[in-house]
Scaffold this motif. Structure first.
Motif, PDB file in Angstrom:
ATOM      1  N   ILE A 188      17.020  58.740  66.925  1.00 48.25           N
ATOM      2  CA  ILE A 188      17.278  58.982  65.495  1.00 48.25           C
ATOM      3  C   ILE A 188      18.741  58.664  65.174  1.00 48.25           C
ATOM      4  O   ILE A 188      19.043  57.989  64.185  1.00 48.25           O
ATOM      5  CB  ILE A 188      16.906  60.422  65.104  1.00 48.25           C
ATOM      6  CG1 ILE A 188      15.390  60.590  65.137  1.00 48.25           C
ATOM      7  CG2 ILE A 188      17.463  60.777  63.724  1.00 48.25           C
ATOM      8  CD1 ILE A 188      14.918  62.041  65.079  1.00 48.25           C
ATOM      9  N   ALA A 189      19.660  59.135  66.003  1.00 46.93           N
ATOM     10  CA  ALA A 189      21.085  58.864  65.773  1.00 46.93           C
ATOM     11  C   ALA A 189      21.379  57.371  65.881  1.00 46.93           C
ATOM     12  O   ALA A 189      22.133  56.818  65.066  1.00 46.93           O
ATOM     13  CB  ALA A 189      21.937  59.651  66.769  1.00 46.93           C
ATOM     14  N   ALA A 190      20.768  56.706  66.843  1.00 48.96           N
ATOM     15  CA  ALA A 190      20.957  55.255  66.978  1.00 48.96           C
ATOM     16  C   ALA A 190      20.397  54.530  65.758  1.00 48.96           C
ATOM     17  O   ALA A 190      21.007  53.579  65.256  1.00 48.96           O
ATOM     18  CB  ALA A 190      20.293  54.754  68.261  1.00 48.96           C
ATOM     19  N   GLY A 191      19.235  54.981  65.277  1.00 53.47           N
ATOM     20  CA  GLY A 191      18.668  54.380  64.066  1.00 53.47           C
ATOM     21  C   GLY A 191      19.570  54.559  62.865  1.00 53.47           C
ATOM     22  O   GLY A 191      19.751  53.634  62.050  1.00 53.47           O
ATOM     23  N   LEU A 192      20.181  55.723  62.754  1.00 53.47           N
ATOM     24  CA  LEU A 192      21.128  55.967  61.663  1.00 53.47           C
ATOM     25  C   LEU A 192      22.343  55.051  61.798  1.00 53.47           C
ATOM     26  O   LEU A 192      22.817  54.483  60.806  1.00 53.47           O
ATOM     27  CB  LEU A 192      21.556  57.433  61.667  1.00 53.47           C
ATOM     28  CG  LEU A 192      22.506  57.882  60.568  1.00 53.47           C
ATOM     29  CD1 LEU A 192      21.918  57.632  59.186  1.00 53.47           C
ATOM     30  CD2 LEU A 192      22.828  59.359  60.735  1.00 53.47           C
ATOM     31  N   ALA A 193      22.831  54.866  63.015  1.00 49.44           N
ATOM     32  CA  ALA A 193      23.957  53.957  63.247  1.00 49.44           C
ATOM     33  C   ALA A 193      23.585  52.525  62.862  1.00 49.44           C
ATOM     34  O   ALA A 193      24.388  51.807  62.264  1.00 49.44           O
ATOM     35  CB  ALA A 193      24.394  54.023  64.711  1.00 49.44           C
ATOM     36  N   VAL A 194      22.366  52.124  63.172  1.00 52.59           N
ATOM     37  CA  VAL A 194      21.898  50.783  62.800  1.00 52.59           C
ATOM     38  C   VAL A 194      21.908  50.627  61.282  1.00 52.59           C
ATOM     39  O   VAL A 194      22.448  49.652  60.744  1.00 52.59           O
ATOM     40  CB  VAL A 194      20.482  50.503  63.372  1.00 52.59           C
ATOM     41  CG1 VAL A 194      19.853  49.277  62.728  1.00 52.59           C
ATOM     42  CG2 VAL A 194      20.543  50.348  64.881  1.00 52.59           C
ATOM     43  N   VAL A 195      21.323  51.584  60.580  1.00 52.26           N
ATOM     44  CA  VAL A 195      21.264  51.512  59.109  1.00 52.26           C
ATOM     45  C   VAL A 195      22.672  51.454  58.525  1.00 52.26           C
ATOM     46  O   VAL A 195      22.953  50.637  57.639  1.00 52.26           O
ATOM     47  CB  VAL A 195      20.462  52.700  58.538  1.00 52.26           C
ATOM     48  CG1 VAL A 195      20.621  52.794  57.028  1.00 52.26           C
ATOM     49  CG2 VAL A 195      18.996  52.570  58.921  1.00 52.26           C
ATOM     50  N   LEU A 254      22.036  44.925  65.338  1.00 53.27           N
ATOM     51  CA  LEU A 254      20.912  44.259  66.002  1.00 53.27           C
ATOM     52  C   LEU A 254      20.835  44.621  67.483  1.00 53.27           C
ATOM     53  O   LEU A 254      19.743  44.837  68.015  1.00 53.27           O
ATOM     54  CB  LEU A 254      21.012  42.742  65.818  1.00 53.27           C
ATOM     55  CG  LEU A 254      20.797  42.244  64.398  1.00 53.27           C
ATOM     56  CD1 LEU A 254      21.075  40.749  64.310  1.00 53.27           C
ATOM     57  CD2 LEU A 254      19.392  42.566  63.908  1.00 53.27           C
ATOM     58  N   VAL A 255      21.976  44.709  68.147  1.00 55.70           N
ATOM     59  CA  VAL A 255      21.989  45.087  69.567  1.00 55.70           C
ATOM     60  C   VAL A 255      21.393  46.479  69.750  1.00 55.70           C
ATOM     61  O   VAL A 255      20.521  46.698  70.600  1.00 55.70           O
ATOM     62  CB  VAL A 255      23.428  45.024  70.136  1.00 55.70           C
ATOM     63  CG1 VAL A 255      23.521  45.717  71.493  1.00 55.70           C
ATOM     64  CG2 VAL A 255      23.888  43.584  70.239  1.00 55.70           C
ATOM     65  N   VAL A 256      21.847  47.423  68.943  1.00 53.63           N
ATOM     66  CA  VAL A 256      21.339  48.795  69.064  1.00 53.63           C
ATOM     67  C   VAL A 256      19.861  48.847  68.690  1.00 53.63           C
ATOM     68  O   VAL A 256      19.077  49.552  69.342  1.00 53.63           O
ATOM     69  CB  VAL A 256      22.194  49.768  68.225  1.00 53.63           C
ATOM     70  CG1 VAL A 256      21.598  51.166  68.234  1.00 53.63           C
ATOM     71  CG2 VAL A 256      23.623  49.803  68.767  1.00 53.63           C
ATOM     72  N   ALA A 257      19.452  48.089  67.682  1.00 50.84           N
ATOM     73  CA  ALA A 257      18.028  48.049  67.301  1.00 50.84           C
ATOM     74  C   ALA A 257      17.168  47.503  68.439  1.00 50.84           C
ATOM     75  O   ALA A 257      16.056  48.005  68.680  1.00 50.84           O
ATOM     76  CB  ALA A 257      17.845  47.215  66.033  1.00 50.84           C
ATOM     77  N   VAL A 258      17.655  46.507  69.153  1.00 48.08           N
ATOM     78  CA  VAL A 258      16.919  45.985  70.314  1.00 48.08           C
ATOM     79  C   VAL A 258      16.799  47.065  71.386  1.00 48.08           C
ATOM     80  O   VAL A 258      15.730  47.248  71.988  1.00 48.08           O
ATOM     81  CB  VAL A 258      17.594  44.710  70.874  1.00 48.08           C
ATOM     82  CG1 VAL A 258      17.064  44.352  72.254  1.00 48.08           C
ATOM     83  CG2 VAL A 258      17.402  43.541  69.917  1.00 48.08           C
ATOM     84  N   GLY A 259      17.877  47.801  71.624  1.00 51.55           N
ATOM     85  CA  GLY A 259      17.816  48.897  72.597  1.00 51.55           C
ATOM     86  C   GLY A 259      16.785  49.933  72.205  1.00 51.55           C
ATOM     87  O   GLY A 259      15.980  50.381  73.034  1.00 51.55           O
ATOM     88  N   VAL A 260      16.778  50.319  70.937  1.00 47.55           N
ATOM     89  CA  VAL A 260      15.786  51.293  70.441  1.00 47.55           C
ATOM     90  C   VAL A 260      14.379  50.749  70.628  1.00 47.55           C
ATOM     91  O   VAL A 260      13.478  51.451  71.104  1.00 47.55           O
ATOM     92  CB  VAL A 260      16.064  51.654  68.963  1.00 47.55           C
ATOM     93  CG1 VAL A 260      14.906  52.447  68.369  1.00 47.55           C
ATOM     94  CG2 VAL A 260      17.373  52.431  68.836  1.00 47.55           C
ATOM     95  N   ALA A 261      14.171  49.491  70.260  1.00 44.08           N
ATOM     96  CA  ALA A 261      12.834  48.885  70.372  1.00 44.08           C
ATOM     97  C   ALA A 261      12.365  48.845  71.823  1.00 44.08           C
ATOM     98  O   ALA A 261      11.185  49.131  72.106  1.00 44.08           O
ATOM     99  CB  ALA A 261      12.854  47.480  69.769  1.00 44.08           C
TER     100      ALA A 261
END
Length: 138
Positions: A10-17, A66-73
């Motif tokens: 959730i925190a990573a998703g917030l950072a992505v947004v 994008l890097v963090v989103a790839v990690g989340v995915a």
């Protein structure tokens, strides 16, 4: 999924947004007066030479997102138990930590070089810090 993993994602998703929003502000909307003022640029004359740097910085922020989103995915797509595919979760965690660490470093640099922007540094740095911390505490 553990509670710590959920908090991290959730925190990573917030950072992505937030970094996508920063990209939009810096790369697409920088010449608008209200946006310029967010970055401390008062006049249109001053914004012209800064536009190139703002656009470049915005793309950098989009790349981090994008890097963090790839990690989340990768984390979401892989089982965390032993067996086939579990290594993708570990790879995703490494990618997420690397991207969030750069986001956190940028926030620390911002507050160190421009202490008056401490609120912006908090907004930029707290979500990746929480993402890293929650993931490493698993």
């Amino acid at each position: 999924m553990t509670g710590g993993l959920a908090v991290s994602l959730i925190a990573a998703g917030l950072a992505v947004v937030m970094h996508v929003v920063i990209f939009v502000l810096e790369s697409l909307l920088f010449t608008r007066p209200a946006v310029r003022r967010l970055f401390g640029v008062r006049s249109a004359d001053d914004s012209a030479p800064l536009r190139l740097f703002a656009r470049n910085q915005g793309v950098y922020n989009l790349g981090l997102a994008l890097v963090v989103a790839v990690g989340v995915a990768l984390i979401l797509a892989a089982p965390w138990d032993e067996g086939a595919g579990a290594e993708h979760g570990a790879i995703g965690a490494a990618v997420l930590v690397a991207g969030c660490a750069v986001m956190l470093l940028a926030a620390l640099t911002l507050v160190a070089t421009a202490p008056r922007l401490w609120r912006a540094a908090l907004v930029q740095g707290v979500p990746p810090l929480v993402a890293i911390g929650a993931l490493l505490l698993l």
